[in-house]
Write a protein that holds these residues in place. Structure first.
Motif, PDB file in Angstrom:
ATOM      1  N   LYS A  75      -4.674   7.201   1.025  1.00 38.05           N
ATOM      2  CA  LYS A  75      -5.424   8.463   0.941  1.00 38.05           C
ATOM      3  C   LYS A  75      -6.682   8.277   0.088  1.00 38.05           C
ATOM      4  CE  LYS A  75      -1.534  11.618   1.666  1.00 38.05           C
ATOM      5  NZ  LYS A  75      -0.681  12.692   1.075  1.00 38.05           N
ATOM      6  N   GLY A  97      -4.391   3.296   5.849  1.00 41.90           N
ATOM      7  CA  GLY A  97      -5.261   4.467   5.826  1.00 41.90           C
ATOM      8  C   GLY A  97      -5.943   4.699   7.166  1.00 41.90           C
ATOM      9  N   TYR A 463       5.511  13.391  -0.437  1.00 39.59           N
ATOM     10  CA  TYR A 463       4.901  13.168   0.879  1.00 39.59           C
ATOM     11  C   TYR A 463       5.205  14.329   1.816  1.00 39.59           C
ATOM     12  CZ  TYR A 463       3.888  10.968   5.384  1.00 39.59           C
ATOM     13  OH  TYR A 463       3.401  10.687   6.638  1.00 39.59           O
ATOM     14  N   ASP A 466       3.483  17.496   0.700  1.00 39.36           N
ATOM     15  CA  ASP A 466       2.034  17.318   0.612  1.00 39.36           C
ATOM     16  C   ASP A 466       1.533  17.619  -0.799  1.00 39.36           C
ATOM     17  OD1 ASP A 466      -0.483  16.653   1.499  1.00 39.36           O
ATOM     18  OD2 ASP A 466      -0.955  18.674   2.190  1.00 39.36           O
TER      19      ASP A 466
END
Length: 538
Positions: A75, A97, A463, A466
């Motif tokens: 990220k 990514g 995860y 979020d």
């Protein structure tokens, strides 16, 4: 009459040619140009379907690093930052990514990387061993590799293990590709080797090729060319990862910055004496470099490393290869030692042995995990299988040809059954309750109430909610624990079975009905027991 005889002769030649085609032996079939590619693609499709159907959520073991480190780094990369992990290079998070962005799901991207990498390992392993040894040996090694329990497990597990394995195997393939010296192959090998170092720092073992170039000399070149070739390999290898080295130098003050000495320190001074959490997260360690790790107690350091030779090997036989095949690995080593070498020992085989032994030796300084040794699976399988086919190892002459194939077929069946049994249970062993938690959180928590950070023992929950992950703080009391949650601006606390098992002092938090000052129950699940708390701000 002459035309008739000529016609009959041509017809006879065609029939003979046809008979030759139909009588092609096993080695001919597996030597065909596209056999390895078909084998690898078949593995990709079959294991890929199983993986995406059944592997719904990462497990709490080997995939912890994926959610804890790789996803946040991926990220950051997408946000324009260069990910810097103290234990690994930046290549894997960058690939993750990009692919995660394309797929819209980092976890599925991680599985796909592992699957493709495993197929690459199968392809290059087959082609390389076919060139070095024989098509038949290569076939049985690669087939046993494809059904190996650990190899399949890491084919669907998100992480760097199989990705690194693919790069390292590709490096070996190009290095050993030709019996004659070839600059192009050498440069390819060095470049891919540099990429493996940018993935995991134990890729430095590939620098052992310099030793092979200089002293094994399987290309049969003079000393001047050997020195030039070794310099070329070293320079390309170094240049490939040097941009990262210079970045580390500017950011951390060290070209070779990493903190893997902590893994070594735990193996030498922590294992069996202190808990994992206390060693890693209490901040009490007095070791801050590799030099200190060695010099703190040199006698203990070297005795531990020497003791790990037998310890790691026996664990590889038990966990990595499994004993039905491991017995033949030991038998293969025995025959390799007692057999009288030819006047001209095969230098290519010697080079292959040496580079694998370099890797085995590198792992002796860290705690054992079968995932670290995945690269060695083909090497061990080769040791187990080659006595069946190589005359100089004697065993091939003691066994009837058909019996050899029967024994190897039995090993394949046993390995396949063990692999199926283990992976059937393991592939969906992750905390699937987090999927339900994620759905509940998304449907029931309003946008203004959603948090930015969640504390837990494992990063998976962050995860699926979020949020940014924060490790549950170490504390001397419950009051101190709540205080540290607030000091770290943590919005939510997740407490499940894993948290309770690692933090016995806070085990009571798994009961949502008790009074927990400073925490408010958001939602809880009974099977398995887990609670999401909101941290009340002071």
């Amino acid at each position: 009459m002459s035309k008739s005889k000529s016609s009959k002769k041509n017809k006879s030649k065609k029939e003979t040619s046809s008979v030759k085609v139909t009588r092609r032996n096993f080695a001919d079939y597996i030597s065909q140009k596209n056999f390895a590619l078909i084998f690898a693609l078949t593995y990709l499709v079959v294991v890929g379907i199983v993986s995406f159907v059944f592997h719904k959520v990462g497990d709490y073991g080997i995939e912890t690093d994926f959610f804890w480190g790789f996803v946040p780094s991926a990220k950051k990369f997408l946000a324009g930052e260069i990910p810097m992990d103290p234990f690994r290079g930046p290549l894997y998070p960058m690939i993750l990514g990009l692919l995660g962005f394309l797929l819209g799901d980092f976890f599925r991207a991680g599985i796909l990387i592992a699957l493709i990498s495993a197929s690459i390992v199968i392809y290059f392993s087959f082609e390389m061993l076919k060139n070095i040894f024989s098509p038949v040996i290569s076939f049985f090694v690669t087939f046993l590799l494809a059904v190996n329990t650990v190899f399949i497990q890491y084919s669907y597990s998100a992480g760097t293990d199989m990705f690194f394995n693919a790069l390292a195997t590709a490096t070996l393939f190009f290095f050993f590709k030709c019996r004659e010296f070839n600059y192009k192959n050498l440069i390819f090998a060095a470049f891919i080797g540099g990429l493996s170092y940018l993935t995991r720092y134990n890729g430095i073992f590939l620098a052992g090729f310099i030793f092979i170039i200089l002293f094994v000399n399987y290309w049969k070149i003079d000393w001047i060319k050997r020195i030039k070739a070794s310099l070329l390999f070293g320079i390309v290898f170094f240049v490939t990862f040097s941009p990262w080295g210079f970045y580390c130098l500017s950011e951390k003050g060290s070209f070779f910055y990493n903190e893997n000495y902590k893994n070594i320190a735990f193996e030498i001074y922590g294992k069996g004496k202190i808990s994992w959490d206390e060693f890693w997260f209490s901040g009490r360690s007095d070791i801050n470099s590799l030099t200190q790790t060695i010099t703190k107690d040199p006698e203990l350091f070297f005795s531990t490393v020497i003791g790990n030779i037998s310890d790691h090997f026996l664990k590889d036989m038990e966990r990595l290869i499994e004993w039905p095949v491991g017995v033949f690995v030991i038998l293969g080593i025995f025959f390799l030692i007692i057999s009288k070498p030819h006047k001209k020992w095969n230098e290519v085989e010697t080079g292959y042995y040496i580079v694998n032994l370099f890797f085995f030796a590198l792992l002796l300084v860290v705690f054992y995990s079968e995932r670290f040794s995945i690269f060695l699976i083909p090497f061990y399988l080769l040791l187990a299988i080659q006595p069946f086919f190589i005359e100089k190892l004697k065993l091939s002459g003691l066994l009837p040809k058909n019996l050899r194939y029967v024994i190897l077929s039995i090993l394949i069946v046993i390995t396949s059954i063990n692999s199926y049994t283990f992976n059937q249970e393991n592939i969906n062993s992750g905390p699937t309750e987090l999927l339900a938690l994620g759905e509940w959180y998304e449907a029931n928590v309003s946008p203004e109430m959603k948090g930015k950070t969640v504390a837990a023992r494992k990063a998976h929950v962050a995860y699926y909610l979020d949020m940014e992950f924060k490790l549950m703080p170490m504390a001397d009391s419950y009051e101190d624990f709540i205080k540290k949650l607030n000091e770290n601006n943590i919005d939510y606390l997740y407490f499940g079975i894993v948290e309770a098992s690692f933090r016995n002092d806070l085990e009571f938090l798994i009961d949502p009905n008790s009074n927990h000052p400073g925490l408010e129950v958001v939602v809880y699940f009974n099977n398995p027991p887990s609670v999401l708390y909101k941290v009340l701000k002071n």
